[in-house]
Design a protein around this motif. Structure first.
Motif, PDB file in Angstrom:
ATOM      1  N   ASN A   1       0.663  -1.195   0.043  1.00  0.00           N
ATOM      2  CA  ASN A   1       0.030   0.057  -0.140  1.00  0.00           C
ATOM      3  C   ASN A   1       0.843   1.377  -0.006  1.00  0.00           C
ATOM      4  OD1 ASN A   1      -2.914   1.005   0.158  1.00  0.00           O
ATOM      5  ND2 ASN A   1      -2.133   2.140   2.016  1.00  0.00           N
ATOM      6  N   ASN A   2       1.878   1.423   0.928  1.00  0.00           N
ATOM      7  CA  ASN A   2       2.942   2.472   0.787  1.00  0.00           C
ATOM      8  C   ASN A   2       3.577   2.626  -0.790  1.00  0.00           C
ATOM      9  OD1 ASN A   2       2.556   2.495   3.668  1.00  0.00           O
ATOM     10  ND2 ASN A   2       4.760   2.977   4.119  1.00  0.00           N
ATOM     11  N   ARG A   3       3.902   1.592  -1.313  1.00  0.00           N
ATOM     12  CA  ARG A   3       4.726   1.746  -2.566  1.00  0.00           C
ATOM     13  C   ARG A   3       3.640   2.177  -3.383  1.00  0.00           C
ATOM     14  NH1 ARG A   3       9.833   1.702  -2.551  1.00  0.00           N
ATOM     15  NH2 ARG A   3       9.794   0.935  -4.720  1.00  0.00           N
ATOM     16  N   ALA A   4       2.301   1.714  -3.479  1.00  0.00           N
ATOM     17  CA  ALA A   4       1.290   2.298  -4.266  1.00  0.00           C
ATOM     18  C   ALA A   4       0.942   3.793  -4.399  1.00  0.00           C
ATOM     19  CB  ALA A   4       0.015   1.386  -4.324  1.00  0.00           C
ATOM     20  N   ILE A   5       0.911   4.062  -3.198  1.00  0.00           N
ATOM     21  CA  ILE A   5       0.780   5.580  -2.942  1.00  0.00           C
ATOM     22  C   ILE A   5       1.977   6.343  -3.567  1.00  0.00           C
ATOM     23  CG2 ILE A   5       0.595   7.222  -1.185  1.00  0.00           C
ATOM     24  CD1 ILE A   5      -1.014   5.154   0.713  1.00  0.00           C
ATOM     25  N   LEU A   6       3.200   5.818  -3.510  1.00  0.00           N
ATOM     26  CA  LEU A   6       4.391   6.409  -3.857  1.00  0.00           C
ATOM     27  C   LEU A   6       4.297   6.520  -5.361  1.00  0.00           C
ATOM     28  CD1 LEU A   6       7.556   5.445  -1.590  1.00  0.00           C
ATOM     29  CD2 LEU A   6       6.050   7.714  -1.498  1.00  0.00           C
ATOM     30  N   TYR A   7       3.921   5.384  -5.960  1.00  0.00           N
ATOM     31  CA  TYR A   7       3.937   5.308  -7.513  1.00  0.00           C
ATOM     32  C   TYR A   7       2.727   6.078  -8.147  1.00  0.00           C
ATOM     33  CZ  TYR A   7       7.615   2.086  -8.124  1.00  0.00           C
ATOM     34  OH  TYR A   7       8.884   1.365  -8.535  1.00  0.00           O
ATOM     35  N   ARG A   8       1.863   6.244  -7.198  1.00  0.00           N
ATOM     36  CA  ARG A   8       0.800   7.079  -7.840  1.00  0.00           C
ATOM     37  C   ARG A   8       1.291   8.435  -8.046  1.00  0.00           C
ATOM     38  NH1 ARG A   8      -3.630  10.421  -5.622  1.00  0.00           N
ATOM     39  NH2 ARG A   8      -5.585  10.389  -6.572  1.00  0.00           N
ATOM     40  N   SER A   9       2.084   9.076  -7.050  1.00  0.00           N
ATOM     41  CA  SER A   9       2.729  10.410  -7.100  1.00  0.00           C
ATOM     42  C   SER A   9       3.864  10.554  -7.980  1.00  0.00           C
ATOM     43  CB  SER A   9       3.254  10.892  -5.864  1.00  0.00           C
ATOM     44  OG  SER A   9       2.301  10.986  -4.954  1.00  0.00           O
ATOM     45  N   ILE A  10       4.562   9.192  -8.397  1.00  0.00           N
ATOM     46  CA  ILE A  10       5.476   9.008  -9.348  1.00  0.00           C
ATOM     47  C   ILE A  10       4.800   9.254 -10.761  1.00  0.00           C
ATOM     48  CG2 ILE A  10       7.298   7.371 -10.683  1.00  0.00           C
ATOM     49  CD1 ILE A  10       7.837   6.278  -7.728  1.00  0.00           C
ATOM     50  N   ASP A  11       3.651   8.613 -11.130  1.00  0.00           N
ATOM     51  CA  ASP A  11       2.838   8.587 -12.189  1.00  0.00           C
ATOM     52  C   ASP A  11       2.552  10.277 -12.592  1.00  0.00           C
ATOM     53  OD1 ASP A  11       3.364   6.079 -12.786  1.00  0.00           O
ATOM     54  OD2 ASP A  11       1.318   5.423 -12.153  1.00  0.00           O
ATOM     55  N   TRP A  12       2.220  10.765 -11.562  1.00  0.00           N
ATOM     56  CA  TRP A  12       1.948  12.139 -11.911  1.00  0.00           C
ATOM     57  C   TRP A  12       2.848  12.941 -12.170  1.00  0.00           C
ATOM     58  CZ3 TRP A  12       3.027  16.958  -9.522  1.00  0.00           C
ATOM     59  CH2 TRP A  12       1.726  17.980  -9.581  1.00  0.00           C
ATOM     60  N   LEU A  13       4.152  12.710 -11.552  1.00  0.00           N
ATOM     61  CA  LEU A  13       5.214  13.521 -11.767  1.00  0.00           C
ATOM     62  C   LEU A  13       5.867  13.129 -13.090  1.00  0.00           C
ATOM     63  CD1 LEU A  13       6.757  13.179  -8.322  1.00  0.00           C
ATOM     64  CD2 LEU A  13       6.471  15.354  -9.300  1.00  0.00           C
ATOM     65  N   ARG A  14       5.936  12.047 -13.252  1.00  0.00           N
ATOM     66  CA  ARG A  14       6.077  11.581 -14.867  1.00  0.00           C
ATOM     67  C   ARG A  14       5.485  12.240 -16.096  1.00  0.00           C
ATOM     68  NH1 ARG A  14       6.715   6.466 -16.489  1.00  0.00           N
ATOM     69  NH2 ARG A  14       8.794   6.259 -16.826  1.00  0.00           N
ATOM     70  N   TYR A  15       4.229  12.217 -15.739  1.00  0.00           N
ATOM     71  CA  TYR A  15       3.483  12.712 -16.812  1.00  0.00           C
ATOM     72  C   TYR A  15       3.863  14.293 -17.046  1.00  0.00           C
ATOM     73  CZ  TYR A  15      -0.441  14.099 -19.762  1.00  0.00           C
ATOM     74  OH  TYR A  15      -1.227  14.833 -20.586  1.00  0.00           O
ATOM     75  N   ARG A  16       3.716  14.980 -15.833  1.00  0.00           N
ATOM     76  CA  ARG A  16       4.131  16.491 -15.663  1.00  0.00           C
ATOM     77  C   ARG A  16       5.419  16.629 -16.121  1.00  0.00           C
ATOM     78  NH1 ARG A  16       1.455  20.105 -12.248  1.00  0.00           N
ATOM     79  NH2 ARG A  16       2.381  22.210 -12.659  1.00  0.00           N
TER      80      ARG A  16
END
Length: 290
Positions: free
Chosen positions: A252-267
């Motif tokens: 769950n921790n990793r999933a929350i971080l990867y949610r932010s990673i996806d947002w940043l990668r697109y941005r």
């Protein structure tokens, strides 16, 4: 790939170079228990990616591992771990050590995304990570640690963990995280430490586009209740920020971080959801956090 004997139990060296507009692994050296995967063919994109692999499945008492990653100008690469870093019991009191040194040149992008450390009961572990970025470099970096694993299924049964991470940008230290965990001296689940949670994870982002406005936008993006989790996002001294998560589940921790990673990668890079083809439990957790 050239493999040779090195006076460490595990050794990895990889360099990324721009050749005719594309990123290639110009140097790959491994030794001992450390290996590199073949270049990964990601489902959604063509970014060059590799897994770091430990042949024994984890680190044994007294072993010493070294990893060197260099990203030269105008490259973009992903380096992740195939699995968490398991640190096995240290019954003779010898500390298991891992040293990681990373260098990212101007106009280079490195997504360095190792999984968490899982220390077994009675283990001792020290990890030192030094990351040096030139002005104009871009970095996404994750790390974290769980409550561990033990035969009696109780949390925090390891003996000692020291994880030191230093990140410099344009010759100036901007991040110095000195995490010392000693379950024999402190109640790890108490206030000021793990605060009743089992897993601690973090994401450090370094990029010229990081500022207070971007931090606020990422905070707004994560302005929702993640079940059983505490999350914080802070601006660092420099073009950098850190995302920290305390939770009851590693996935769950990793999933929350990867949610932010996806947002940043697109941005930042115009790239889609990062699909490293992790295990089903992680995929389910990722779907759960949206």
């Amino acid at each position: 790939m050239k493999t040779y004997t090195y006076p460490r139990d595990g050794y990895t060296e990889i360099e990324f170079t721009n050749r005719d507009g594309r990123t290639v692994a110009s140097k790959r050296v491994t030794g001992g228990q450390s290996k590199l995967s073949a270049p990964l063919r990601l489902n959604n994109e063509d970014t060059l990616a590799f897994f770091l692999i430990t042949m024994g499945g984890g680190f044994v008492e007294g072993e010493h591992y070294e990893t060197f990653i260099t990203s030269h100008e105008k490259t973009h690469a992903i380096v992740a771990s195939q699995a968490p870093t398991y640190v096995y019991k240290c019954n003779d009191g010898k500390t298991t050590v891992q040293d990681i040194k990373v260098k990212v040149d101007e106009d280079a992008v490195l997504e360095f995304l190792p999984d968490d450390v899982i220390p077994y009961g009675n283990s001792k572990y020290r990890q030192v990570t030094q990351i040096d970025l030139a002005k104009g470099a871009s970095l996404l970096y994750t790390d974290g640690i769980t409550a561990g694993w033990s035969m009696n299924h109780k949390d925090f049964q390891y003996r000692y963990v020291h994880m030191l991470s230093k990140i410099s940008y344009d010759g100036r230290l901007i991040f110095n995280d000195n995490l010392i965990l000693d379950p024999h001296a402190f109640e790890m689940a108490e206030l000021g430490l793990f605060e009743g949670y089992r897993n601690y994870s973090s994401l450090v982002v370094v990029d010229e586009r990081v500022n207070a406005k971007l931090v606020k936008e990422l905070q707004d993006f994560n302005n929702m209740a993640f079940d059983g989790t505490i999350m914080g996002i802070s601006l660092l001294e420099g073009p950098a920020m850190v995302v920290r998560v305390l939770g009851k589940s590693l996935n769950n921790n990793r999933a929350i971080l990867y949610r932010s990673i996806d947002w940043l990668r697109y941005r930042f890079y115009g790239l889609p959801h990062l699909d490293l083809r992790k295990d089903e439990a992680f995929v389910n957790a990722l779907n759960a956090v949206g």
